[in-house]
Design a protein around this motif. Sequence first.
Motif, PDB file in Angstrom:
ATOM      1  N   ALA A  37       0.818  -1.221   0.000  1.00 39.07           N
ATOM      2  CA  ALA A  37       0.000   0.000   0.000  1.00 39.07           C
ATOM      3  C   ALA A  37       0.854   1.276   0.000  1.00 39.07           C
ATOM      4  O   ALA A  37       0.430   2.307  -0.517  1.00 39.07           O
ATOM      5  N   GLN A 119       0.650  -6.347  -3.677  1.00 44.13           N
ATOM      6  CA  GLN A 119      -0.470  -6.603  -2.775  1.00 44.13           C
ATOM      7  C   GLN A 119      -1.606  -5.640  -3.044  1.00 44.13           C
ATOM      8  O   GLN A 119      -2.661  -5.745  -2.451  1.00 44.13           O
ATOM      9  N   ILE A 121      -4.626  -3.607  -4.782  1.00 44.57           N
ATOM     10  CA  ILE A 121      -5.752  -3.936  -5.655  1.00 44.57           C
ATOM     11  C   ILE A 121      -6.159  -2.711  -6.471  1.00 44.57           C
ATOM     12  O   ILE A 121      -7.160  -2.738  -7.168  1.00 44.57           O
ATOM     13  N   ASP A 122      -5.368  -1.635  -6.384  1.00 41.00           N
ATOM     14  CA  ASP A 122      -5.802  -0.347  -6.921  1.00 41.00           C
ATOM     15  C   ASP A 122      -5.586  -0.171  -8.426  1.00 41.00           C
ATOM     16  O   ASP A 122      -6.062   0.805  -9.014  1.00 41.00           O
ATOM     17  N   HIS A 139      -3.227 -10.138  -4.131  1.00 38.56           N
ATOM     18  CA  HIS A 139      -4.433  -9.914  -3.313  1.00 38.56           C
ATOM     19  C   HIS A 139      -5.622  -9.519  -4.177  1.00 38.56           C
ATOM     20  O   HIS A 139      -6.614  -9.001  -3.668  1.00 38.56           O
ATOM     21  N   THR A 224       5.676  -1.907   2.075  1.00 37.42           N
ATOM     22  CA  THR A 224       4.818  -2.906   2.719  1.00 37.42           C
ATOM     23  C   THR A 224       5.287  -3.166   4.139  1.00 37.42           C
ATOM     24  O   THR A 224       6.487  -3.154   4.422  1.00 37.42           O
ATOM     25  N   SER A 225       4.319  -3.393   5.018  1.00 29.17           N
ATOM     26  CA  SER A 225       4.647  -3.589   6.432  1.00 29.17           C
ATOM     27  C   SER A 225       4.854  -5.065   6.749  1.00 29.17           C
ATOM     28  O   SER A 225       5.141  -5.410   7.893  1.00 29.17           O
ATOM     29  N   ASN A 249      11.228   2.200   2.217  1.00 26.11           N
ATOM     30  CA  ASN A 249      10.134   2.477   3.156  1.00 26.11           C
ATOM     31  C   ASN A 249      10.584   3.638   4.050  1.00 26.11           C
ATOM     32  O   ASN A 249      11.745   3.681   4.441  1.00 26.11           O
ATOM     33  N   ALA A 272       8.614   6.054  -1.736  1.00 31.23           N
ATOM     34  CA  ALA A 272       8.750   5.384  -3.034  1.00 31.23           C
ATOM     35  C   ALA A 272       9.131   6.370  -4.129  1.00 31.23           C
ATOM     36  O   ALA A 272      10.013   6.088  -4.953  1.00 31.23           O
TER      37      ALA A 272
HETATM   38  P1  NAD Z   1       0.302  -1.504   5.180  1.00 27.99           P
HETATM   39  O1  NAD Z   1      -0.779  -0.469   5.209  1.00 27.99           O
HETATM   40  O2  NAD Z   1       0.300  -2.546   6.226  1.00 27.99           O
HETATM   41  O3  NAD Z   1       1.746  -0.805   5.267  1.00 27.99           O
HETATM   42  C1  NAD Z   1       2.112   0.244   4.397  1.00 27.99           C
HETATM   43  C2  NAD Z   1       3.623   0.414   4.434  1.00 27.99           C
HETATM   44  O4  NAD Z   1       3.968   1.444   3.518  1.00 27.99           O
HETATM   45  C3  NAD Z   1       4.180   0.819   5.796  1.00 27.99           C
HETATM   46  O5  NAD Z   1       5.313   0.031   6.093  1.00 27.99           O
HETATM   47  C4  NAD Z   1       4.556   2.289   5.600  1.00 27.99           C
HETATM   48  O6  NAD Z   1       5.661   2.670   6.426  1.00 27.99           O
HETATM   49  C5  NAD Z   1       4.909   2.313   4.140  1.00 27.99           C
HETATM   50  N1  NAD Z   1       4.774   3.616   3.481  1.00 27.99           N
HETATM   51  C6  NAD Z   1       3.946   4.642   3.789  1.00 27.99           C
HETATM   52  N2  NAD Z   1       4.120   5.662   2.930  1.00 27.99           N
HETATM   53  C7  NAD Z   1       5.066   5.263   2.041  1.00 27.99           C
HETATM   54  C8  NAD Z   1       5.670   5.862   0.907  1.00 27.99           C
HETATM   55  N3  NAD Z   1       5.334   7.097   0.512  1.00 27.99           N
HETATM   56  N4  NAD Z   1       6.609   5.158   0.220  1.00 27.99           N
HETATM   57  C9  NAD Z   1       6.986   3.904   0.612  1.00 27.99           C
HETATM   58  N5  NAD Z   1       6.435   3.300   1.691  1.00 27.99           N
HETATM   59  C10 NAD Z   1       5.486   3.958   2.391  1.00 27.99           C
HETATM   60  O7  NAD Z   1       0.273  -2.073   3.708  1.00 27.99           O
HETATM   61  P2  NAD Z   1       0.562  -3.524   3.142  1.00 27.99           P
HETATM   62  O8  NAD Z   1       1.837  -4.038   3.722  1.00 27.99           O
HETATM   63  O9  NAD Z   1       0.428  -3.402   1.663  1.00 27.99           O
HETATM   64  O10 NAD Z   1      -0.591  -4.459   3.713  1.00 27.99           O
HETATM   65  C11 NAD Z   1      -1.943  -4.045   3.826  1.00 27.99           C
HETATM   66  C12 NAD Z   1      -2.955  -4.867   3.030  1.00 27.99           C
HETATM   67  O11 NAD Z   1      -3.983  -3.969   2.609  1.00 27.99           O
HETATM   68  C13 NAD Z   1      -2.441  -5.462   1.764  1.00 27.99           C
HETATM   69  O12 NAD Z   1      -3.154  -6.628   1.554  1.00 27.99           O
HETATM   70  C14 NAD Z   1      -2.853  -4.465   0.687  1.00 27.99           C
HETATM   71  O13 NAD Z   1      -3.210  -5.120  -0.498  1.00 27.99           O
HETATM   72  C15 NAD Z   1      -4.110  -3.862   1.225  1.00 27.99           C
HETATM   73  N6  NAD Z   1      -4.242  -2.433   0.861  1.00 27.99           N
HETATM   74  C16 NAD Z   1      -4.135  -2.084  -0.464  1.00 27.99           C
HETATM   75  C17 NAD Z   1      -4.233  -0.754  -0.829  1.00 27.99           C
HETATM   76  C18 NAD Z   1      -4.100  -0.403  -2.285  1.00 27.99           C
HETATM   77  O14 NAD Z   1      -4.480  -1.185  -3.159  1.00 27.99           O
HETATM   78  N7  NAD Z   1      -3.547   0.765  -2.601  1.00 27.99           N
HETATM   79  C19 NAD Z   1      -4.432   0.237   0.138  1.00 27.99           C
HETATM   80  C20 NAD Z   1      -4.566  -0.160   1.481  1.00 27.99           C
HETATM   81  C21 NAD Z   1      -4.446  -1.504   1.833  1.00 27.99           C
END
Ligand code: NAD
Length: 290
Positions: A37, A119, A121-122, A139, A224-225, A249, A272
């Motif tokens: 995310a 991961q 879905i966007d 995902h 990703t966390s 990250n 990123a």
């Molecule tokens: P997470 O929300 O658990 O963690 C997000 C990570 O991104 C954190 O470690 C954070 O420190 C880091 N982060 C924040 N801003 C950042 C940036 N500008 N550049 C780089 N890193 C940055 O997300 P996850 O690990 O992907 O797990 C959450 C679950 O929720 C996954 O299954 C995901 O598919 C889903 N999800 C998806 C979306 C999407 O499709 N955009 C959004 C929210 C959640």
Amino acid sequence: MIQCSCHNGPMPLEPRLREILGEVRDAGGRVVALTGAGISAESGIPTFRGRDGFWVVGSRNYMPQEMATHAMFLMEPEEVWRWYLHRFGVVRHAAPNAGHEALVRLERALGERFTLVTQNIDGLHRRAGASDERTHCIHGDAAWVRCAHDCGVGLLPHPAHLAARDGRAPLSPAEREELTCPRCRGWLRPHVLWFDECYDEENYRFDSTLRAAREADLLLVVGTSGATNLPVRVGQLCFTGGAALVDVNPEENPFSELAERSRRGFFARGSATARLPEIVEALVGERALS
Ligand code: NAD
């Protein structure tokens, strides 16, 4: 728009990081990029870490980990759909950022030596130009729906205009009809992996992802966390297989710890958009080749 507290402009590469990337480039190695995310945070899509994921049903607040479950869908299909339609509405207004674009540049330069495991879905990787062939949406993908009863209808395009509605409003009869399977008349569901479901190859490219991890020479983790199962396994497979490991990250996380324990690992602290263009340049750019 989510603001990141870290430095947001392009950041020059640290010498050790440049050295690791140079080795992968010179060896013509395979690269797996694993995104979460965080890569879409600078496109304005909230991660699950903030409060944005809350959803109120009656007098109770539900967390994403409770809403995004098969159990909740069985109990409250309409509520789950409204939550997704609200989230998909946010996604619809977002555009890919420099991080997504840098990974497309990497894919075009490496061809079959590149795999993207996301991961998210966007759909922002695809909208930036990533190929379906080399992108594993582990995902799922908000662009599609499928039958909640697995009647065999296959993937159907998500009715796009539904994402334009106010997700919080109740579903109208016409909208319910659009979310009804044309074959068996049961509910359609979003094509996403819920927290109480298992990965598989057919929907989520599980085996292909593990294979790519085993063959990787570099794992590039972005935003990703490490809270879900398959990404953690990908990290461990790459670590034990001796692949180089770079984690992008702004905050420490399980992958940054793994990178710091790895002989060829590096924690590239930063966002990123600040870090990926330079990293990709070092892997494929003309400057890198000279
Ligand atoms: P997470 O929300 O658990 O963690 C997000 C990570 O991104 C954190 O470690 C954070 O420190 C880091 N982060 C924040 N801003 C950042 C940036 N500008 N550049 C780089 N890193 C940055 O997300 P996850 O690990 O992907 O797990 C959450 C679950 O929720 C996954 O299954 C995901 O598919 C889903 N999800 C998806 C979306 C999407 O499709 N955009 C959004 C929210 C959640």
